[in-house]
Design a protein around this motif. Structure first.
Motif, PDB file in Angstrom:
ATOM      1  N   UNK A 241       0.812  -1.221  -0.021  1.00  0.00           N
ATOM      2  CA  UNK A 241      -0.016   0.149   0.055  1.00  0.00           C
ATOM      3  C   UNK A 241       0.939   1.076  -0.027  1.00  0.00           C
ATOM      4  N   UNK A 242       0.704   2.092  -0.884  1.00  0.00           N
ATOM      5  CA  UNK A 242       1.467   3.273  -1.068  1.00  0.00           C
ATOM      6  C   UNK A 242       0.619   4.451  -0.413  1.00  0.00           C
ATOM      7  N   UNK A 243       1.363   4.802   0.537  1.00  0.00           N
ATOM      8  CA  UNK A 243       0.290   6.036   1.459  1.00  0.00           C
ATOM      9  C   UNK A 243       0.830   7.344   1.618  1.00  0.00           C
ATOM     10  N   UNK A 244      -0.030   8.236   1.560  1.00  0.00           N
ATOM     11  CA  UNK A 244       0.463   9.520   1.754  1.00  0.00           C
ATOM     12  C   UNK A 244       0.939   9.785   3.104  1.00  0.00           C
ATOM     13  N   UNK A 245       0.449   9.081   4.139  1.00  0.00           N
ATOM     14  CA  UNK A 245       0.812   9.344   5.533  1.00  0.00           C
ATOM     15  C   UNK A 245       0.662   8.002   6.106  1.00  0.00           C
ATOM     16  N   UNK A 246       1.385   7.518   7.240  1.00  0.00           N
ATOM     17  CA  UNK A 246       1.115   6.417   7.682  1.00  0.00           C
ATOM     18  C   UNK A 246      -0.208   6.727   8.971  1.00  0.00           C
ATOM     19  N   UNK A 247      -1.002   5.769   8.958  1.00  0.00           N
ATOM     20  CA  UNK A 247      -2.159   5.809   9.663  1.00  0.00           C
ATOM     21  C   UNK A 247      -2.977   4.555   9.761  1.00  0.00           C
ATOM     22  N   UNK A 248      -2.749   3.589  10.646  1.00  0.00           N
ATOM     23  CA  UNK A 248      -3.173   2.347  10.772  1.00  0.00           C
ATOM     24  C   UNK A 248      -4.063   2.096  11.943  1.00  0.00           C
ATOM     25  N   UNK A 249      -5.385   1.617  11.872  1.00  0.00           N
ATOM     26  CA  UNK A 249      -6.439   1.234  12.873  1.00  0.00           C
ATOM     27  C   UNK A 249      -6.421   0.191  13.083  1.00  0.00           C
ATOM     28  N   UNK A 250      -6.365  -0.498  14.315  1.00  0.00           N
ATOM     29  CA  UNK A 250      -6.805  -1.910  14.647  1.00  0.00           C
ATOM     30  C   UNK A 250      -8.145  -1.840  15.662  1.00  0.00           C
ATOM     31  N   UNK A 251      -9.204  -2.420  15.274  1.00  0.00           N
ATOM     32  CA  UNK A 251     -10.061  -2.393  16.409  1.00  0.00           C
ATOM     33  C   UNK A 251     -10.729  -3.770  16.335  1.00  0.00           C
ATOM     34  N   UNK A 252     -10.919  -4.234  17.609  1.00  0.00           N
ATOM     35  CA  UNK A 252     -11.455  -5.523  17.956  1.00  0.00           C
ATOM     36  C   UNK A 252     -13.187  -5.183  17.611  1.00  0.00           C
ATOM     37  N   UNK A 253     -13.995  -6.110  16.918  1.00  0.00           N
ATOM     38  CA  UNK A 253     -15.339  -5.657  16.599  1.00  0.00           C
ATOM     39  C   UNK A 253     -16.310  -6.705  17.165  1.00  0.00           C
ATOM     40  N   UNK A 254     -15.685  -7.789  17.930  1.00  0.00           N
ATOM     41  CA  UNK A 254     -16.796  -9.016  18.153  1.00  0.00           C
ATOM     42  C   UNK A 254     -15.912  -9.321  19.774  1.00  0.00           C
ATOM     43  N   UNK A 255     -16.718 -10.298  20.343  1.00  0.00           N
ATOM     44  CA  UNK A 255     -16.194 -10.580  21.822  1.00  0.00           C
ATOM     45  C   UNK A 255     -15.313 -11.830  21.442  1.00  0.00           C
ATOM     46  N   UNK A 256     -14.255 -12.191  22.231  1.00  0.00           N
ATOM     47  CA  UNK A 256     -13.370 -13.238  21.936  1.00  0.00           C
ATOM     48  C   UNK A 256     -14.195 -14.354  21.741  1.00  0.00           C
ATOM     49  N   UNK A 257     -13.528 -15.574  21.004  1.00  0.00           N
ATOM     50  CA  UNK A 257     -13.993 -16.696  20.791  1.00  0.00           C
ATOM     51  C   UNK A 257     -12.920 -17.828  20.971  1.00  0.00           C
ATOM     52  N   UNK A 258     -13.482 -18.866  21.406  1.00  0.00           N
ATOM     53  CA  UNK A 258     -12.230 -20.058  21.597  1.00  0.00           C
ATOM     54  C   UNK A 258     -11.757 -20.084  20.093  1.00  0.00           C
ATOM     55  N   UNK A 259     -10.288 -20.322  20.305  1.00  0.00           N
ATOM     56  CA  UNK A 259      -9.770 -20.647  18.785  1.00  0.00           C
ATOM     57  C   UNK A 259      -9.904 -21.684  18.317  1.00  0.00           C
ATOM     58  N   UNK A 260     -10.479 -21.950  16.946  1.00  0.00           N
ATOM     59  CA  UNK A 260     -10.969 -23.487  16.598  1.00  0.00           C
ATOM     60  C   UNK A 260      -9.716 -24.571  16.668  1.00  0.00           C
ATOM     61  N   UNK A 261      -8.743 -24.013  16.401  1.00  0.00           N
ATOM     62  CA  UNK A 261      -7.635 -24.967  16.451  1.00  0.00           C
ATOM     63  C   UNK A 261      -7.343 -25.297  18.020  1.00  0.00           C
ATOM     64  N   UNK A 262      -7.597 -24.698  18.707  1.00  0.00           N
ATOM     65  CA  UNK A 262      -7.109 -24.896  20.133  1.00  0.00           C
ATOM     66  C   UNK A 262      -5.649 -24.581  20.327  1.00  0.00           C
ATOM     67  N   UNK A 263      -4.894 -24.380  19.529  1.00  0.00           N
ATOM     68  CA  UNK A 263      -3.363 -24.212  19.803  1.00  0.00           C
ATOM     69  C   UNK A 263      -2.868 -22.761  19.211  1.00  0.00           C
ATOM     70  N   UNK A 264      -1.718 -22.463  19.812  1.00  0.00           N
ATOM     71  CA  UNK A 264      -1.027 -21.378  19.371  1.00  0.00           C
ATOM     72  C   UNK A 264      -0.437 -21.565  17.954  1.00  0.00           C
ATOM     73  N   UNK A 265      -0.627 -20.257  17.214  1.00  0.00           N
ATOM     74  CA  UNK A 265      -0.009 -20.347  15.679  1.00  0.00           C
ATOM     75  C   UNK A 265       1.375 -20.742  15.909  1.00  0.00           C
ATOM     76  N   UNK A 266       1.928 -21.477  14.947  1.00  0.00           N
ATOM     77  CA  UNK A 266       3.470 -21.704  14.769  1.00  0.00           C
ATOM     78  C   UNK A 266       3.780 -21.615  13.141  1.00  0.00           C
ATOM     79  N   UNK A 267       5.090 -21.494  13.221  1.00  0.00           N
ATOM     80  CA  UNK A 267       5.804 -21.431  11.730  1.00  0.00           C
ATOM     81  C   UNK A 267       6.617 -22.451  11.670  1.00  0.00           C
ATOM     82  N   UNK A 268       6.681 -22.958  10.484  1.00  0.00           N
ATOM     83  CA  UNK A 268       8.004 -24.109  10.182  1.00  0.00           C
ATOM     84  C   UNK A 268       9.199 -23.290   9.497  1.00  0.00           C
TER      85      UNK A 268
END
Length: 157
Positions: free
Chosen positions: A130-157
């Protein structure tokens, strides 16, 4: 069992804004391993806005969940980038409506006079730039938390 509630943890939904690289690192950490269907990525050229509806792993709650022995959680969140001048995507087919993406990081390369390029790095060698004129990023939680379907912490190989 029922899904977790914000009230159970005594905390509220995240509402964060990043306007510099240090702020962006915080948001990047919180959205690491968020997943989303490719259809939940939208660019509104008229408003110069790019938005994603994410299923975000709640990294901020991981230690607490482990300490009390409860399930890991995810939460639906909206990630919005303002002042977007140009959008490019690489390494995936934006027309594949069945495609699910995994967000790994957000990185900002500053240009002259506050402009720059925000790169959303995806698993599998994909990215959105994304080419931007100025940096402005927002993060907003919009639902209540729910149980992670996998039940696991994400990992990377």
């Amino acid at each position: 069992m029922s899904d977790a509630r914000f009230e159970d943890g005594g905390e509220g939904p995240l509402r964060l804004v990043a306007q510099d690289a240090d702020d962006l690192r915080v948001i990047s950490t919180l959205v690491q391993d968020a997943v989303l269907p490719v259809t939940e990525m939208k660019h509104d050229a008229k408003r110069r806005r790019f938005a994603l509806l994410l299923n975000r792993f709640r990294w901020e709650d991981r230690s607490e969940a482990e300490a009390v022995g409860r399930a890991y959680e995810r939460v639906r969140s909206v990630l919005v980038v303002e002042d977007v001048l140009k959008v490019q995507s690489y390494g995936f087919d934006r027309t594949d409506n069945d495609l699910v993406l995994s967000l790994l990081s957000l990185d900002f390369a500053a240009g002259p006079d506050g402009t720059g390029r925000l790169t959303l790095t995806l698993a599998g060698d994909g990215a959105v730039a994304l080419d931007v004129e100025a940096l402005e990023v927002r993060l907003d939680d919009v639902t209540r938390p729910y149980r992670a379907p996998s039940g696991k912490v994400p990992t990377h190989d």
